[in-house]
Design a protein around this motif. Sequence first.
Motif, PDB file in Angstrom:
ATOM      1  N   ILE A  41      37.024  29.388  42.244  1.00  0.00           N
ATOM      2  CA  ILE A  41      37.301  28.834  43.309  1.00  0.00           C
ATOM      3  C   ILE A  41      36.208  29.260  44.591  1.00  0.00           C
ATOM      4  O   ILE A  41      36.147  28.902  45.636  1.00  0.00           O
ATOM      5  N   GLY A  42      35.335  30.276  44.126  1.00  0.00           N
ATOM      6  CA  GLY A  42      34.347  30.619  45.139  1.00  0.00           C
ATOM      7  C   GLY A  42      33.095  29.884  44.710  1.00  0.00           C
ATOM      8  O   GLY A  42      32.172  30.419  45.298  1.00  0.00           O
ATOM      9  N   ASP A  43      33.111  28.859  44.188  1.00  0.00           N
ATOM     10  CA  ASP A  43      31.889  27.963  44.185  1.00  0.00           C
ATOM     11  C   ASP A  43      31.323  27.343  45.406  1.00  0.00           C
ATOM     12  O   ASP A  43      30.203  26.846  45.492  1.00  0.00           O
ATOM     13  N   HIS A  44      32.219  27.137  46.348  1.00  0.00           N
ATOM     14  CA  HIS A  44      31.781  26.603  47.541  1.00  0.00           C
ATOM     15  C   HIS A  44      31.449  25.231  47.428  1.00  0.00           C
ATOM     16  O   HIS A  44      30.905  24.714  48.380  1.00  0.00           O
ATOM     17  N   GLY A  45      32.127  24.509  46.338  1.00  0.00           N
ATOM     18  CA  GLY A  45      31.969  23.131  46.256  1.00  0.00           C
ATOM     19  C   GLY A  45      32.916  22.605  45.821  1.00  0.00           C
ATOM     20  O   GLY A  45      33.973  22.540  46.231  1.00  0.00           O
ATOM     21  N   TRP A  46      33.062  21.768  44.391  1.00  0.00           N
ATOM     22  CA  TRP A  46      34.128  21.089  43.920  1.00  0.00           C
ATOM     23  C   TRP A  46      35.576  21.908  43.601  1.00  0.00           C
ATOM     24  O   TRP A  46      36.692  21.576  44.258  1.00  0.00           O
ATOM     25  N   SER A  47      35.398  23.016  42.931  1.00  0.00           N
ATOM     26  CA  SER A  47      36.620  23.809  42.595  1.00  0.00           C
ATOM     27  C   SER A  47      37.107  24.449  43.987  1.00  0.00           C
ATOM     28  O   SER A  47      38.496  24.500  44.103  1.00  0.00           O
ATOM     29  N   TYR A  48      36.151  24.808  44.789  1.00  0.00           N
ATOM     30  CA  TYR A  48      36.584  25.552  45.889  1.00  0.00           C
ATOM     31  C   TYR A  48      37.427  24.501  46.995  1.00  0.00           C
ATOM     32  O   TYR A  48      38.416  24.777  47.348  1.00  0.00           O
ATOM     33  N   GLN A  49      37.105  23.388  47.181  1.00  0.00           N
ATOM     34  CA  GLN A  49      37.900  22.136  47.640  1.00  0.00           C
ATOM     35  C   GLN A  49      39.009  21.752  47.138  1.00  0.00           C
ATOM     36  O   GLN A  49      39.837  21.728  47.885  1.00  0.00           O
ATOM     37  N   HIS A  50      39.161  21.758  45.807  1.00  0.00           N
ATOM     38  CA  HIS A  50      40.523  21.639  45.233  1.00  0.00           C
ATOM     39  C   HIS A  50      41.471  22.951  45.641  1.00  0.00           C
ATOM     40  O   HIS A  50      42.599  22.615  45.780  1.00  0.00           O
ATOM     41  N   ASP A  51      41.031  23.845  45.555  1.00  0.00           N
ATOM     42  CA  ASP A  51      41.817  25.009  46.059  1.00  0.00           C
ATOM     43  C   ASP A  51      42.262  25.192  47.407  1.00  0.00           C
ATOM     44  O   ASP A  51      43.358  25.559  47.853  1.00  0.00           O
ATOM     45  N   GLN A  52      41.346  24.636  48.101  1.00  0.00           N
ATOM     46  CA  GLN A  52      41.619  24.465  49.508  1.00  0.00           C
ATOM     47  C   GLN A  52      42.929  23.341  49.671  1.00  0.00           C
ATOM     48  O   GLN A  52      43.926  23.701  50.508  1.00  0.00           O
ATOM     49  N   GLY A  53      42.926  22.374  48.822  1.00  0.00           N
ATOM     50  CA  GLY A  53      43.983  21.442  48.817  1.00  0.00           C
ATOM     51  C   GLY A  53      45.241  22.141  48.166  1.00  0.00           C
ATOM     52  O   GLY A  53      46.463  21.816  48.758  1.00  0.00           O
ATOM     53  N   ARG A  54      45.268  23.219  47.181  1.00  0.00           N
ATOM     54  CA  ARG A  54      46.408  23.962  46.863  1.00  0.00           C
ATOM     55  C   ARG A  54      46.958  24.642  47.978  1.00  0.00           C
ATOM     56  O   ARG A  54      48.238  24.701  48.220  1.00  0.00           O
ATOM     57  N   LYS A  55      46.066  25.244  48.768  1.00  0.00           N
ATOM     58  CA  LYS A  55      46.558  26.285  49.835  1.00  0.00           C
ATOM     59  C   LYS A  55      47.256  25.273  50.837  1.00  0.00           C
ATOM     60  O   LYS A  55      48.072  25.821  51.581  1.00  0.00           O
ATOM     61  N   ALA A  56      46.601  24.183  51.102  1.00  0.00           N
ATOM     62  CA  ALA A  56      47.339  23.220  52.028  1.00  0.00           C
ATOM     63  C   ALA A  56      48.759  22.681  51.588  1.00  0.00           C
ATOM     64  O   ALA A  56      49.732  22.616  52.409  1.00  0.00           O
ATOM     65  N   VAL A  57      49.025  22.500  50.285  1.00  0.00           N
ATOM     66  CA  VAL A  57      50.308  22.498  49.716  1.00  0.00           C
ATOM     67  C   VAL A  57      51.061  23.440  50.044  1.00  0.00           C
ATOM     68  O   VAL A  57      52.302  23.137  50.697  1.00  0.00           O
ATOM     69  N   GLU A  58      50.933  24.632  49.825  1.00  0.00           N
ATOM     70  CA  GLU A  58      51.556  26.140  50.265  1.00  0.00           C
ATOM     71  C   GLU A  58      51.902  26.063  51.695  1.00  0.00           C
ATOM     72  O   GLU A  58      52.921  26.378  51.898  1.00  0.00           O
ATOM     73  N   ALA A  59      50.933  25.813  52.434  1.00  0.00           N
ATOM     74  CA  ALA A  59      51.118  25.926  53.844  1.00  0.00           C
ATOM     75  C   ALA A  59      52.144  24.834  54.293  1.00  0.00           C
ATOM     76  O   ALA A  59      52.977  25.167  55.282  1.00  0.00           O
TER      77      ALA A  59
END
Length: 361
Positions: A41-59
């Motif tokens: 999730i720290g790649d600052h690319g593809w996986s990072y952005q998907h994890d930002q989407g996961r965090k958006a779901v939580e928020a």
Amino acid sequence: MKKTAFKKALTGLAAGIGLAAALTAQAAEPFKVGFVYVGPIGDHGWSYQHDQGRKAVEAYYGDKVETTYVENVPEGADAERVIRNLAKSGNDLIFTTSFGFMNPTLKVAKQFPKVTFEHATGYKQAKNMGTYVSNTYEGRYVAGFVAAKMTKSNKIGYIASFPIPEVIRDINAVQLALNKYNPEAELKIVWVNTWFDPGKEADAANAMMDQGVDVILQHTDSPAAMQAADRRGAYAVGQASDMSSFGPKAHLMSVVDNWDPYYIKRVQEVMDGTWKSTDHWGGMAEDEIVIPGFSENVPDDVALEAQALIDGIKAGTLHPFAGPIKNQAGELIVAEGDVLPHGEIAGMSWYVEGVEGDIPK
């Protein structure tokens, strides 16, 4: 008799209260969503952005939804094991976020028909498994335009991951922009056969700059190419997330994947019982592909023209794969006035005119 009846009534009341408490506890259980990532999730690319989407779901949902994720999952047998474990762990919805997870996801989906699965970038669906992808080629076309205008050497570099349709169509989108806005520009492609390997990505960037490349694009996930360009005075385009902070002197723009709206929407549909298996494609019009402005390195006139391209793509008046388009052999594939059909874009396995070299087997 009255005493016995009273005891029975108390017992029945207690049972009723217990049942109500159990039902209340059951109703309070959060909806569970799992995510599987090919990189960290720290790649600052593809996986990072998907994890930002996961965090958006939580928020967005708060304590109504509980999410979990597994990162650095290799494509293959390990992916199947991870996906199955998430299904066994009570997840109601599972997102698997890399092309190589397609077959493992489908296999597990058949074994867990009551669990809903979503697979990113694939093409196989089932009753309980849908697919989704972003129209990254829209952003690449704009990046190709900016590269065409910013290069001084007329040598553009492209760091490619794997020869799958998603990567090939993005290369083609860049080349089509070069063909239109700077026919003298040459696109140099280096295949690194990895989604995330900062060392390989940096080596590829340096090798291309040694050959005179002065603008670098990438379909890999770390900011290593941006950093390499920054050190050597070249320009670069960010991939998947906003990479401007990794190379302020090099950064021209970033093509950002915004998964927030899609993830929030699909979670709601599963919770409501309205979810259906679909093949979703989202781009600039859906705010799923975003270019968050242009850096100070881009002249105002170039930025304005690039913004006009974005506006046209959003409005549907501009399509990167509008004809005329010829293939690498010079054969007309799309006539003027036509647009390459969606199915052919989805399964693209050929280069457009102007791209040099062969697609790796």
